[in-house]
Design an enzyme around this catalytic site. Structure first.
Site, PDB file in Angstrom:
ATOM      1  NE  ARG A  78      70.355  17.423  73.878  1.00 19.22           N
ATOM      2  CZ  ARG A  78      69.517  16.454  73.510  1.00 19.22           C
ATOM      3  NH1 ARG A  78      69.950  15.408  72.824  1.00 19.22           N
ATOM      4  NH2 ARG A  78      68.235  16.541  73.797  1.00 19.22           N
ATOM      5  CB  SER A  91      70.964  19.470  78.150  1.00 18.32           C
ATOM      6  OG  SER A  91      71.595  20.203  77.139  1.00 18.32           O
ATOM      7  N   GLY A  93      60.505  33.754  73.329  1.00 19.45           N
ATOM      8  CA  GLY A  93      60.513  33.706  74.790  1.00 19.45           C
ATOM      9  C   GLY A  93      61.864  33.957  75.442  1.00 19.45           C
ATOM     10  N   GLY A  94      62.886  33.229  74.995  1.00 19.07           N
ATOM     11  CA  GLY A  94      64.207  33.346  75.625  1.00 19.07           C
ATOM     12  C   GLY A  94      64.823  34.726  75.497  1.00 19.07           C
ATOM     13  CB  SER A 130      69.200  25.773  76.438  1.00 20.30           C
ATOM     14  OG  SER A 130      68.194  26.582  76.874  1.00 20.30           O
TER      15      SER A 130
HETATM   16  P1  GDP Z   1      65.865  21.607  79.050  1.00 19.71           P
HETATM   17  O1  GDP Z   1      65.820  22.596  77.944  1.00 19.71           O
HETATM   18  O2  GDP Z   1      67.210  21.492  79.674  1.00 19.71           O
HETATM   19  O3  GDP Z   1      64.785  21.840  80.034  1.00 19.71           O
HETATM   20  O4  GDP Z   1      65.620  20.190  78.392  1.00 19.71           O
HETATM   21  P2  GDP Z   1      64.278  19.343  78.200  1.00 19.71           P
HETATM   22  O5  GDP Z   1      63.962  18.556  79.415  1.00 19.71           O
HETATM   23  O6  GDP Z   1      63.203  20.201  77.648  1.00 19.71           O
HETATM   24  O7  GDP Z   1      64.752  18.323  77.096  1.00 19.71           O
HETATM   25  C1  GDP Z   1      65.289  18.766  75.870  1.00 19.71           C
HETATM   26  C2  GDP Z   1      65.226  17.639  74.879  1.00 19.71           C
HETATM   27  O8  GDP Z   1      65.993  16.532  75.362  1.00 19.71           O
HETATM   28  C3  GDP Z   1      63.813  17.132  74.657  1.00 19.71           C
HETATM   29  O9  GDP Z   1      63.652  16.847  73.297  1.00 19.71           O
HETATM   30  C4  GDP Z   1      63.767  15.867  75.485  1.00 19.71           C
HETATM   31  O10 GDP Z   1      62.850  14.944  74.978  1.00 19.71           O
HETATM   32  C5  GDP Z   1      65.200  15.351  75.443  1.00 19.71           C
HETATM   33  N1  GDP Z   1      65.575  14.630  76.674  1.00 19.71           N
HETATM   34  C6  GDP Z   1      65.371  15.020  77.951  1.00 19.71           C
HETATM   35  N2  GDP Z   1      65.799  14.088  78.842  1.00 19.71           N
HETATM   36  C7  GDP Z   1      66.295  13.076  78.101  1.00 19.71           C
HETATM   37  C8  GDP Z   1      66.892  11.805  78.444  1.00 19.71           C
HETATM   38  O11 GDP Z   1      67.051  11.423  79.595  1.00 19.71           O
HETATM   39  N3  GDP Z   1      67.301  11.029  77.387  1.00 19.71           N
HETATM   40  C9  GDP Z   1      67.145  11.434  76.081  1.00 19.71           C
HETATM   41  N4  GDP Z   1      67.563  10.631  75.125  1.00 19.71           N
HETATM   42  N5  GDP Z   1      66.572  12.612  75.734  1.00 19.71           N
HETATM   43  C10 GDP Z   1      66.157  13.418  76.720  1.00 19.71           C
HETATM   44  P1  PGA Z   2      65.571  25.648  78.653  1.00 20.05           P
HETATM   45  O1  PGA Z   2      64.940  27.094  78.887  1.00 20.05           O
HETATM   46  O2  PGA Z   2      66.868  25.685  79.382  1.00 20.05           O
HETATM   47  O3  PGA Z   2      64.558  24.781  79.255  1.00 20.05           O
HETATM   48  O4  PGA Z   2      65.785  25.380  77.214  1.00 20.05           O
HETATM   49  C1  PGA Z   2      64.917  28.165  78.064  1.00 20.05           C
HETATM   50  C2  PGA Z   2      66.274  28.731  77.700  1.00 20.05           C
HETATM   51  O5  PGA Z   2      67.261  28.520  78.433  1.00 20.05           O
HETATM   52  O6  PGA Z   2      66.325  29.390  76.668  1.00 20.05           O
HETATM   53 MN    MN Z   3      67.199  27.579  80.294  1.00 20.08          MN
END
Ligand code: GDP
Ligand code: PGA
Ligand code: MN
Ligand code: MN
Length: 614
Positions: free
Chosen positions: A428, A270, A216-217, A268
């Site tokens: 993170r 996070s 996808g990315g 990503s």
């Molecule tokens: P994105 O890629 O930035 O959209 O991140 P996501 O929301 O999909 O989260 C990525 C990972 O971080 C997943 O495994 C989540 O369960 C974990 N995660 C998201 N928010 C939190 C949080 O507030 N605390 C912890 N410990 N983990 C989190």
């Molecule tokens: P993510 O989205 O930031 O939710 O991980 C996809 C990406 O940036 O590859």
């Molecule tokens: Mn992204």
């Protein structure tokens, strides 16, 4: 047999695709790639394409109206070092955009793509990365061509797809040309010196040429390459907007009737998707409601009323599966229910029961393990005892449309965007970064974004756990030099008459034993509410050299699982550790030639305040 020009014309006619510029573009690439046939797709073709994909084994059934796909095992993340932003101007070379000359990259990609669709169908996907009639609509139209049916099905979920989006363009030539060729995945040398993959955006020609992935990315060109890289370049070149890797939420205070909008960038994997899908914690649910606008991309501009506006150009969610469960993210589960049309990629799968599973979905993996396959398709039952490899890939994903998200904002389809109250940055970071620190000065806010440092994650190939700088979380999507990027930020946000407040947040500080000090997820609403109260002058916080932190009693911590010692840690500043960080930041910023003086002044102000601190 390769297509003939007459066949292509007939396919375009049948689809009612009249835009001459699009027709020429499609004909060129059909010819160049040697595709056997051409098919124009619209969202209305979804059911038929799903059946075809099931029939062909490209998708597997995962319950009623749910689907499972597996990508090639060396093709599971974005590939930053193979990603290039090319232009015709060498002055566009920055630190992270991997700039190369347009002519060189175009020639190389054309060579890679020549004849590469022989025997295949070339799907033509007209799409729009915005709400129809948005003030930024003229930057939003594109046409992806691809040889990959699952990519089409993902695009239908992630973008508005249909011929209507390119037929009535004010300038019929103003669409992004987005060419995707999957390539022969087992023979591309992924990660070796002989790597054949290239993901190229020729930004000043508004042309995207991606070769060598169906992940996808890398392959959903509307989302990542157009929605972020091309749009960031367009926003800068036109002087009109910012395109950022931002989530976007609304928070309604039902007691006062006020609604706040917050957007923000986290690298990503996070927490953007989880934050956007967040439900208020139980004790706050009567008073506050969080609405989802976007989880990965926001375009920001200043409206005629002088306010800073943002909108989500996407139509769907491409979310990380890991750790998604009823406690962490019930809304995500709500968005992938039977009948939702969701597609799961690289999770564990049981073909006998058509169930899917990923780490953190339930506390323990399914038992007995009969029928279960790991993300590579290997039976779990055949594993050696003691094998602790995850069943699902750490970057396994679910894909669903915005309308399926239970807390989707009622006005998410409205074209005018939403006014922004706050911009937050995070990532993170296992130490140093407190739970939240607010920044009221624009240059210091932009400086904070530029010095975002976070641990690497599984969403991009590379080392997990290593700290790296990721300006505004845009490092993988940077499409012009960082100094110009900083100046463009100061210009756009500086033009807004109501300035947003900035904040840096961190949900991921860890104890010596490795556990997270803050429970995160739904409780993340608490520091955001504090930020709104600070902006409203209802709380004052504690001034520190790196921003304003909440006083302990200013955070509503009813029922929160956090010890007093841990709370002290996440609400304080380790001055020695921060002083050390300032040296790293200086080195990082020095890479950006011509960085605006306001950013250096902000850096020096923070450094001087840290020097003066006890
Ligand atoms: P994105 O890629 O930035 O959209 O991140 P996501 O929301 O999909 O989260 C990525 C990972 O971080 C997943 O495994 C989540 O369960 C974990 N995660 C998201 N928010 C939190 C949080 O507030 N605390 C912890 N410990 N983990 C989190
Ligand atoms: P993510 O989205 O930031 O939710 O991980 C996809 C990406 O940036 O590859
Ligand atoms: Mn992204
Ligand atoms: Mn996400």
């Amino acid at each position: 047999m390769a297509n003939t020009v007459a066949d292509v014309e007939a396919a375009l006619d049948a689809a009612g695709l009249k835009n001459q510029h699009v027709r020429e573009y499609v004909k060129y690439w059909a010819e160049h790639t040697g595709a056997e046939r051409v098919e124009v797709v619209s969202a209305a073709d979804d059911a038929r394409l799903i059946s075809e994909a099931l029939e062909a084994g490209e998708l597997l059934p995962a319950g009623e109206g749910l689907y499972y796909s597996r990508s090639y095992f060396k093709d599971t993340a974005r590939s930053e070092e193979r990603t290039i932003v090319a232009t015709n101007n060498p002055a566009d070379a920055g630190t992270y955009n991997n700039w190369r000359p347009a002519a060189e990259m175009t020639a190389l990609q054309k060579e890679n793509m020549r004849g590469a669709m022989a025997g295949k169908t070339m799907y033509v996907i007209p799409y729009l990365m915005s709400q129809p009639a948005s003030p930024l609509e003229r930057f939003a139209a594109g046409v992806q061509v691809t040889d990959n049916r699952p990519v089409v099905l993902h695009m239908i979920r992630m973008a508005r797809v249909g011929v209507e989006y390119i037929e009535n363009l004010q300038d019929p030539n103003s669409f992004v040309r987005a060419v995707h060729v999957t390539g022969d995945l087992p023979n591309l040398g992924q990660g070796t010196p002989d790597d054949k993959r290239y993901f190229v955006t020729v930004a000043d020609e508004r042309t995207i040429l991606h070769f060598g992935s169906s992940y996808g990315g890398n392959a959903l060109l509307g989302k990542i390459a157009h929605g972020l890289r091309q749009a960031a370049y367009d926003g800068w070149a036109s002087g009109q907007f910012l395109s950022e890797q931002f989530m976007l939420i609304g928070i309604t205070d039902k007691q006062t009737g006020r609604k706040y909008h917050i957007c923000g960038g986290f690298p990503s994997a996070s927490g953007k998707t989880n934050l956007a899908m967040m439900l208020a914690p139980d004790d706050l649910g009567d008073r506050y409601h969080v609405e989802f606008y976007g989880d990965d991309i926001a375009w920001l501009w200043v409206g005629e009323d002088g306010k800073l506006y943002a909108m989500n150009p996407e139509f769907g969610v491409f979310g990380v599966a890991k750790d998604t469960n009823e406690t962490t993210n019930p809304t995500a589960l709500g968005s992938i229910q039977p009948g939702s049309g969701a597609i799961f990629t690289n999770v564990a799968y049981n073909p006998q029961t058509q169930e899917v599973w990923w780490e953190g979905r339930t506390k323990n993996p399914p038992s007995p393990v009969d029928g279960w396959l790991d993300w590579k398709g290997n039976p779990i039952a055949d594993r050696e005892p003691g094998n602790t490899e995850p069943w699902a890939h750490p970057n396994s994903r679910f894909t669903t449309t915005l309308s399926k998200v239970p807390n989707i904002a009622s006005d998410f389809e409205e074209p005018q965007g939403v006014p922004i109250d706050a911009i937050i940055f995070g990532g993170r970071t296992r130490d140093r970064e407190p739970l939240i620190r607010a920044i009221t000065d624009l240059a210091e806010g932009v400086y904070d974004g530029l010095t975002l440092g976070a641990e690497a994650t599984f969403a991009a190939e590379g080392v997990d756990g290593q700290l790296r700088y990721d300006p505004m979380s845009m490092r993988p999507f940077m499409s012009y030099p960082e100094a110009a990027y900083a100046a463009h930020w100061l210009k756009i946000v500086g033009a807004a008459k109501d300035k947003p407040i900035f904040a840096h947040v961190n949900w991921f500080q860890r104890g010596e034993d490795g556990r997270f000090l803050w429970p995160g997820y739904r409780d993340n609403l608490r520091p955001l509410l504090w930020l709104m109260q600070l902006k409203n002058g209802e709380v004052s916080g504690v001034e520190t050299p790196v921003g304003i932190l909440p006083k302990k009693d200013e955070l509503d911590l009813t029922g929160v699982q956090v010890t007093p010692e841990d709370l002290d840690r996440i609400l304080s500043i380790d001055v020695a550790r921060w002083r050390q960080e300032m040296g790293f930041r200086e080195e990082h910023l020095k890479q950006f030639d011509g960085l605006p003086e306001e950013i250096w002044e902000a850096h020096r102000r923070v450094a001087a305040a840290l020097d003066a601190a006890k």
